[in-house]
Motif scaffolding. Structure first.
Motif, PDB file in Angstrom:
ATOM      1  N   TYR A   1      36.406  42.488  49.589  1.00 60.02           N
ATOM      2  CA  TYR A   1      37.519  41.546  49.462  1.00 60.02           C
ATOM      3  C   TYR A   1      38.594  42.053  48.499  1.00 60.02           C
ATOM      4  N   VAL A   2      38.168  42.631  47.343  1.00 61.48           N
ATOM      5  CA  VAL A   2      39.187  43.058  46.372  1.00 61.48           C
ATOM      6  C   VAL A   2      40.002  44.240  46.872  1.00 61.48           C
ATOM      7  N   GLN A   3      39.580  44.846  47.992  1.00 57.35           N
ATOM      8  CA  GLN A   3      40.399  45.906  48.580  1.00 57.35           C
ATOM      9  C   GLN A   3      41.768  45.377  49.005  1.00 57.35           C
ATOM     10  N   VAL A   4      41.816  44.079  49.363  1.00 54.97           N
ATOM     11  CA  VAL A   4      43.109  43.515  49.783  1.00 54.97           C
ATOM     12  C   VAL A   4      43.763  42.731  48.657  1.00 54.97           C
TER      13      VAL A   4
ATOM     14  N   LEU B   1      43.197  45.098  41.952  1.00 52.05           N
ATOM     15  CA  LEU B   1      41.755  44.915  41.732  1.00 52.05           C
ATOM     16  C   LEU B   1      40.923  45.970  42.460  1.00 52.05           C
ATOM     17  N   GLU B   2      41.621  46.963  43.102  1.00 50.71           N
ATOM     18  CA  GLU B   2      40.891  47.941  43.909  1.00 50.71           C
ATOM     19  C   GLU B   2      39.848  48.699  43.092  1.00 50.71           C
ATOM     20  N   TRP B   3      40.117  48.855  41.779  1.00 44.87           N
ATOM     21  CA  TRP B   3      39.168  49.593  40.930  1.00 44.87           C
ATOM     22  C   TRP B   3      37.783  48.945  40.941  1.00 44.87           C
ATOM     23  N   LEU B   4      37.748  47.610  41.093  1.00 44.73           N
ATOM     24  CA  LEU B   4      36.468  46.901  41.095  1.00 44.73           C
ATOM     25  C   LEU B   4      35.622  47.352  42.282  1.00 44.73           C
ATOM     26  N   ASP B   5      36.287  47.528  43.433  1.00 46.18           N
ATOM     27  CA  ASP B   5      35.576  47.990  44.621  1.00 46.18           C
ATOM     28  C   ASP B   5      35.021  49.390  44.401  1.00 46.18           C
TER      29      ASP B   5
END
Lengths: 331, 304
Positions: free
Chosen positions: B119-122, B126-130
């Motif tokens: 989800y955080v990819q979009v 927040l992409e770093w979390l992925d």
């Protein structure tokens, strides 16, 4: 130096794509091994009190526990103890077991030998057998032989190792009485006893690993047999043997090699359960014994040893997969 | 971009689970039917067994030690004079419940992290979390599973709870990676964007928007994970590192009856057969479900 030269120089340092893959996989394997050692050491000896109580048993005073902790240097910081243990492990020194009073290395090494023989026998017998059965099934695709063997492999893949092993013990050991019901003879028996002690564990290992290999190999060989170039070879009148080998088996090599590598990796954990089914004196049996008796140093030694074997075989499997499949090399 | 709000494939109410034709596919394949039948029979034995057992499973000295089968003890008695049939009828519960607990925990934690990562990819910024979650999964996946379980049990003690947690730790990254992959395919959907625009919370989007749309994968993954967990947990109990005496857990029962296999073979055979039928049935169902998700595949699973 121009910017282009710098980029070229950096590329040179990083090496060719192939080398880069080898180096990055090697680095990852080393990191994994380090992580495994850290988890092993942390889980088993982060609490010095537990280590002491495991070694001394239940009937001890608090004073004795504290003396043991001080005596063994367990009161020093965790990082110091970990570094010391790792340095010792690197040179093969795992200390003296507080439970058995024996040098851990001298205790584990002969058992490692037994385990390696067991795994190698399973591999040497299992691999040709699986491939042979797979070719046989592929040539009779859809026939009753193929269908019943396929059903057999489905059932065998689903069974836990100890159920398969116990089934063999019940059949060949108890009902028919042909083979010994366990492998303890390895510790004291004659040459013939030794040989018969290996039969059931090796058979179990083959029955546990072969079905998966057979299913993968069968479907890859079926695929290449059905291809247009195989049909062309048949129409060209090539010999049956040549068609089988060059057009059916070889093109299916990549998935088969991947599966065999998976099998090899699996054998490392498979030995733990199978050795315990047969009381086989190998490191898997020793590990479970050590866990049950609270023999911390032996647990650490065997876990690290098996972890290293697992990671090295995994690395070899990865590199082999990259070697046979050029598409993986580019990554 | 035009969206047909009435008929578009995305236009379902949030929270509605979509698995069209799942049961039909499952019942259509021979393997799936056999698997369902065997599983139903095993569930009946495991659920009704305790109420049909003639004796208590832990009562010592009901008969002579290692008595052969008789009219009083249909399967004979074990080394402590306990009734083997009663122990068998009681021993199936933990064989199912312990893996169930481990898989549920693994799916909640690992699956939750995986879906969150997708989800955080979009979510810009927040992409770093992925990436963090994915690298954690990769690292955990490189560790030898059985060995990791044994080391954790060695460190934290031999008990069913420790074993369940250890198995959950091992399965979490595996489940997480699968569910992350499935969720990745739906995070770019319009209904996710719409929920974001409505200002729904992250938890709402994960549970009410993403989860129902990867339900088929979740069900298949759950079944597959259960087949492996049943084998894994039974093996650990067999090694004496899961269920503890006087439990009559089938894995433990096999291990304890092992020493007396020549005098009362039924003590080994009955629980071993129970585990065998259970894992074969689960495997057949998992295979049929895998074909439902990806009709081109039919890959058998390999455990451990």
């Amino acid at each position: 130096m121009t910017a282009k030269k710098i980029t070229e120089f950096l590329a040179h340092l990083r090496g060719a794509p192939g080398q880069r893959v080898v180096l990055s996989r090697l680095g990852f394997a080393l990191a994994t091994l380090l992580l495994m050692s850290l988890i092993t050491f942390a889980a088993t000896s982060i609490a010095p009190e537990d280590v002491a109580r495991n070694a001394l048993g239940r009937e001890v005073t608090q004073g004795q526990v504290e003396l043991f902790i001080h005596d063994k240097g367990l009161d020093r910081p965790f990082a110091v103890r970990y570094a010391e243990w790792l340095a010792g492990a690197a040179t093969g020194d795992f200390g003296v077991s507080a439970v058995t009073g024996r040098d851990v290395r001298a205790d584990v090494m002969p058992r490692l030998g037994n385990t390696v023989v067991l795994a190698l026998l399973a591999l040497v017998i299992g691999v040709p057998l699986s491939l042979g059965v797979a070719v046989y099934m592929a040539l009779r695709m859809g026939g009753w032989q193929d269908v019943s063997l396929l059903a057999g492999t489905t059932v065998l893949t689903a069974l836990p190792e100890f159920v398969t092993g116990m089934g063999l013990v019940l059949l060949f050991g108890v009902t028919l009485g042909w083979l010994p019901i366990d492998s303890t003879a390895l510790l004291f028996g004659s040459a013939f006893d030794n040989l018969s002690a290996y039969v059931l564990p090796v058979t179990t290992m083959v029955l546990v690993t072969a079905p998966y290999t057979i299913r993968i190999a069968r479907s890859s060989i079926c695929e290449s047999l059905a291809s247009a170039h195989t049909r062309a070879a048949i129409l060209n009148g090539l010999s049956r043997r040549r068609i089988l080998w060059a057009y059916a088996v070889l093109p299916a090599a990549t998935p088969i090699i991947n599966t065999l590598a998976l099998n090899l990796v699996y054998l490392i954990s498979g030995v733990v359960v199978i050795e315990n089914v047969f009381n086989f004196p190998g490191i898997g049996r020793r590990l479970v014994e050590a866990i049950t008796t609270g023999d911390t140093y032996t647990v650490q030694a065997v876990a690290l040893l098996m972890g290293a074997m697992f990671i090295i075989i995994n690395l070899a499997a990865d590199l082999m997969a990259a070697y046979v499949n050029p598409r993986l090399r580019a990554r | 971009m035009s969206v047909n709000y009435l008929q578009g494939s995305d236009a379902i109410a949030p929270g509605r689970v979509r698995t069209p034709g799942l049961w039909r596919t499952l019942a259509a394949s021979g393997g799936g039917r056999i698997g369902l039948g065997l599983a139903a029979a095993m569930v009946a034995v495991i659920a009704l067994g305790p109420s049909m057992a003639p004796y208590s499973p832990t009562q010592i000295g009901l008969g002579l030690p290692n008595d052969p089968p008789s009219s009083a003890f249909l399967f004979g008695t074990d080394e402590l004079g306990r009734d083997i049939l009663s122990r068998f009828l009681f021993g199936g519960r933990s064989v199912v419940l312990m893996p169930l607990a481990a898989v549920t925990l693994a799916m909640l934690v690992g699956g939750g992290l995986g879906v969150l990562g997708a989800y955080v990819q979009v979510r810009p910024g927040l992409e770093w979390l992925d990436r963090l979650i994915s690298s954690l999964f990769d690292l955990a996946l490189a560790l030898p599973p059985l060995l990791l379980a044994l080391v954790l049990i060695a460190g934290f003690g031999t008990s069913p709870l420790v074993m369940i947690l250890a198995v959950a730790v091992i399965f979490a990254p595996r489940t997480g990676r699968i569910l992350r992959g499935a969720a990745q395919a739906v995070v770019t959907s319009d209904y996710v964007a719409a929920a974001q625009a409505r200002g729904e919370s992250v938890l709402y989007i994960l549970v009410r928007e993403l989860l129902p749309n990867i339900a088929a994968t979740v069900i298949a993954e759950f079944t597959l994970r259960m087949t492996w967990a049943v084998i894994f947990v039974a093996a650990l109990s067999f090694l004496g590192l899961g269920a503890q005496p006087p439990s009559s857990d089938w894995g433990l029962m096999v291990a304890q009856a092992r020493s007396f296999i020549t005098v009362s073979p039924l003590g080994v055979a009955a629980p071993a057969l129970g585990i065998a039928v259970l894992s074969v049935s689960l495997n057949l169902i998992a295979d049929a479900l895998a074909r439902y998700l990806d009709p081109a595949s039919g890959k058998p699973g390999v455990s451990l």
